[in-house]
Design a protein around this motif. Structure first.
Motif, mmCIF file in Angstrom:
data_model
loop_
_atom_site.group_PDB
_atom_site.id
_atom_site.type_symbol
_atom_site.label_atom_id
_atom_site.label_comp_id
_atom_site.label_asym_id
_atom_site.label_seq_id
_atom_site.Cartn_x
_atom_site.Cartn_y
_atom_site.Cartn_z
ATOM 1 N N GLN A 10 103.320 108.781 53.339
ATOM 2 C CA GLN A 10 104.130 109.509 54.317
ATOM 3 C C GLN A 10 103.545 109.422 55.727
ATOM 4 O O GLN A 10 103.870 110.212 56.596
ATOM 5 C CB GLN A 10 104.272 110.986 53.894
ATOM 6 N N GLY A 11 102.694 108.401 55.927
ATOM 7 C CA GLY A 11 102.067 108.220 57.232
ATOM 8 C C GLY A 11 103.076 108.061 58.359
ATOM 9 O O GLY A 11 102.800 108.395 59.509
ATOM 10 N N TYR A 12 104.256 107.576 58.005
ATOM 11 C CA TYR A 12 105.296 107.368 59.029
ATOM 12 C C TYR A 12 105.721 108.671 59.696
ATOM 13 O O TYR A 12 106.401 108.657 60.721
ATOM 14 C CB TYR A 12 106.517 106.684 58.399
ATOM 15 N N LEU A 13 105.303 109.792 59.107
ATOM 16 C CA LEU A 13 105.679 111.088 59.687
ATOM 17 C C LEU A 13 104.743 111.514 60.817
ATOM 18 O O LEU A 13 105.005 112.501 61.505
ATOM 19 C CB LEU A 13 105.675 112.162 58.599
ATOM 20 N N MET A 14 103.672 110.755 60.979
ATOM 21 C CA MET A 14 102.658 111.136 61.967
ATOM 22 C C MET A 14 103.253 111.426 63.350
ATOM 23 O O MET A 14 102.989 112.492 63.916
ATOM 24 C CB MET A 14 101.606 110.033 62.066
ATOM 25 N N PRO A 15 104.060 110.509 63.893
ATOM 26 C CA PRO A 15 104.600 110.782 65.243
ATOM 27 C C PRO A 15 105.466 112.032 65.275
ATOM 28 O O PRO A 15 105.467 112.762 66.276
ATOM 29 C CB PRO A 15 105.453 109.544 65.551
ATOM 30 N N GLU A 16 106.181 112.282 64.212
ATOM 31 C CA GLU A 16 107.073 113.453 64.177
ATOM 32 C C GLU A 16 106.254 114.735 64.183
ATOM 33 O O GLU A 16 106.558 115.685 64.907
ATOM 34 C CB GLU A 16 107.972 113.413 62.939
ATOM 35 N N ILE B 208 98.620 110.865 54.999
ATOM 36 C CA ILE B 208 98.725 111.822 56.092
ATOM 37 C C ILE B 208 98.352 113.197 55.549
ATOM 38 O O ILE B 208 98.592 113.493 54.381
ATOM 39 C CB ILE B 208 100.153 111.845 56.679
ATOM 40 N N ALA B 209 97.744 113.993 56.378
ATOM 41 C CA ALA B 209 97.381 115.349 55.958
ATOM 42 C C ALA B 209 98.513 116.302 56.298
ATOM 43 O O ALA B 209 98.874 116.456 57.460
ATOM 44 C CB ALA B 209 96.099 115.780 56.665
ATOM 45 N N LEU B 210 99.088 116.913 55.278
ATOM 46 C CA LEU B 210 100.197 117.842 55.482
ATOM 47 C C LEU B 210 100.032 119.058 54.591
ATOM 48 O O LEU B 210 99.409 118.975 53.525
ATOM 49 C CB LEU B 210 101.528 117.159 55.128
ATOM 50 N N ASP B 211 100.597 120.173 55.006
ATOM 51 C CA ASP B 211 100.647 121.334 54.130
ATOM 52 C C ASP B 211 101.369 120.938 52.847
ATOM 53 O O ASP B 211 102.343 120.184 52.884
ATOM 54 C CB ASP B 211 101.421 122.478 54.802
ATOM 55 N N ALA B 212 100.893 121.446 51.718
ATOM 56 C CA ALA B 212 101.500 121.025 50.455
ATOM 57 C C ALA B 212 101.521 122.143 49.429
ATOM 58 O O ALA B 212 100.655 123.016 49.426
ATOM 59 C CB ALA B 212 100.755 119.819 49.899
#
Lengths: 342, 342
Positions: A138-144, A161-165
């Motif tokens: 899900q690295g593509y979410l970085m800019p968002e 990518i580091a995201l809440d989960a």
DNA sequence: TTGTAAGCGTTATCAC
DNA sequence: GTGATAACGCTTACAA
């Protein structure tokens, strides 16, 4: 109630202003409930609003205000699946109390759709996203995220990518299922699961293997079937496994759809009271089947609430480090998992 | 992939233009894939888009274009219910092929929520609405329809306004269930249904009564229970009915949740093989129960497809008179409906 | 091929 | 209290 305007097109504040004989700004004030408008003008405006069927345009409003859109996206694998549907309900309930609308869609394990839908949602400037990923990165979410999009991943741990989960404790749940079967005397326990590229599927397989190792039970490759996708496929897999020279005396199915398929197959083979079964993920009529189906139940409601709470806190500006919630599962004994080897 | 801009806020076309050293209009052309831009400038623009993480703002775009938002609302009673979830999936699949996003929510039979949600959606300028009404009069939609909002009502006939509609043939389906039970010798058939203010509930009750009359069977008020809302309530109702001096030999449940509750009650009373049961609305594991549950199956997929097709045609400008689709049901015999009176 | 101006429907600023 | 004016991010005319 009336139709001062044509069948096409909406009245704007300007139309209302003209009809009410006031300025645009006065209409804006009334519509937004701002103080400082005389009762008389306010009444005239409200009357014009009624007659024109005027409706506030949030898009234009947000554009000018630079505010948020008060909408979030929820992307799950399949809205028809009980787990996903319940998750959505939990999210929806909490979102409504905040005036946030929910845009939902199904991904059906197709990474392409995830990309398309995320793009569409970002272009609509959603404030937040709850994602059950179909991609393996899900690295593509970085800019968002960098641009201020709040994101929470559910059911599967985020990757790239580091995201809440928020995820179920898949390993522990699967291991517990195997230990449960073992405690009833089973030593040959079959595994039926999804494609291991799906994180939950592989985690549950890992849990299965760990438990076997812990219990000192040998792992038999013939008793492990992965990449079983549908109810139809699981039926064939069950039949093949039970036709082995040394068949399993118990089955562990790693997803609710597979569990239902296995129940159907066991019934057709008239061994539903002879072969034990524990399924991962509960389903509504599990207690009504004969025998009742022992399931590893996920706390869906809790997961949904945790997810939306994490999301809302990010949307409210929380800047702390990534938070990861692992929600425990519960084994619900109902009969099928308590059958002893024949 | 990079972060030329702060953690808050989105890059605009102007930012892209500045970074690329071109005019705003050139960026617009590239972003919208319009021809007439040199390869070199286009490349510079695309590069700047990448670096800034620029995303097209559909709200602003639509505002200027006066175009549609490419979003529709789907309001159902309960996203957790199989019927609603399947309906949504069918709508979603077809909507996606048109680049239309779906905003969905549950109404839970609360008219208030319907009003609130419709308002919120209209303010977001959705192009179309698929509504399973919780209100008993949808006349309030008149100004919206007049302003160009496409609306299709599903599951329940519209009231107080003429709208395109898709409904199951509830009366025929219910009557068919009663005739089916009668053909197996039943003369005392209990009815368990929702609050008759819900149109589907009352239609099914009418169908039940019509069939009794046709068959020359007397209607016994003690065998008719309405306003049964939940699984818990239906259990109590079944117990009471079967405790009557002259109890029914068969039951007809008018909704899937009630059917499941009745099955549970019959099992607890150990009469599941003695009392016949036909349910309106199918559910996933009906064939796996013992006995299999005979159901009046609604063609949910068909209904969803009809609904979205009607909606899309209106969104495409179709101006014809209101269309009303009544979708036939099918009785699926599985065992519980073929039990003969004891 | 590229750029300038105006305006979509709304709100913020600042005068009256 | 009330109203002109500019601006939000973008696209449509129309120039250059």
């Amino acid at each position: 109630m009336s139709d001062e305007h044509g069948p096409q097109g909406r009245a704007t504040m300007q139309h209302v202003a003209t009809l009410a004989g006031v300025s645009l700004k006065t209409v804006s004030r009334v519509v937004n409930g701002e103080p400082g408008v005389s009762d008389e003008l306010a009444a005239r405006v409200r009357d014009a609003v009624q007659r024109l069927g005027y409706r506030h345009n949030l898009a234009a409003s947000n554009l000018r205000r630079g505010r948020r859109t008060a909408s979030i996206g929820v992307l799950v694998q399949d809205l028809g699946n009980d787990y996903c549907a319940e998750l959505l309900r939990a999210v929806e309930a909490r979102a409504r109390t905040r005036g946030v609308v929910v845009i939902s869609a199904s991904l059906d394990e197709e990474p392409e759709r995830e990309h398309e839908l995320v793009t569409g949602l970002v272009e609509r400037r959603i404030d937040g996203l709850i994602l059950m990923p179909a991609t393996d990165d899900q690295g593509y979410l970085m800019p968002e995220v960098h641009a201020g999009l709040a994101v929470v991943v559910v059911d599967r741990a985020p990757r790239g990518i580091a995201l809440d989960a928020v995820v179920s404790d898949n390993r522990a749940g699967a291991a517990n299922a195997v230990r449960h079967l073992s405690s009833f005397g089973h030593r040959r326990i079959g595994f039926l699961g999804d494609d291991p590229v799906i994180p939950t599927a592989s985690e549950r397989l890992v849990g299965y293997r760990e438990a076997l190792a812990d219990l000192g039970l040998p792992e038999d490759a013939g008793l492990v079937r992965t990449a079983v996708r549908s109810e139809a496929e699981v039926g064939a897999a069950v039949r093949e496994m039970l036709a082995l020279p040394d068949p399993p005396t118990a089955l562990f199915t790693a997803r609710n759809v597979l569990t239902v398929g296995a129940v159907r197959a066991l019934r057709d083979l008239t061994v539903r009271h002879a072969v034990a079964l524990v399924g991962f993920d509960d389903f509504p009529t599990a207690d009504l089947l004969d025998p009742g189906v022992t399931c590893v139940k996920q706390a869906v409601l809790t997961e949904g609430e945790l997810a939306i709470d994490l999301l809302l806190s990010r949307m409210d500006g929380h800047q702390g480090p990534v938070r990861s919630e692992v929600v425990p599962t519960t084994l619900v004994p109902r009969g099928s998992g308590e059958i002893r080897p024949g």
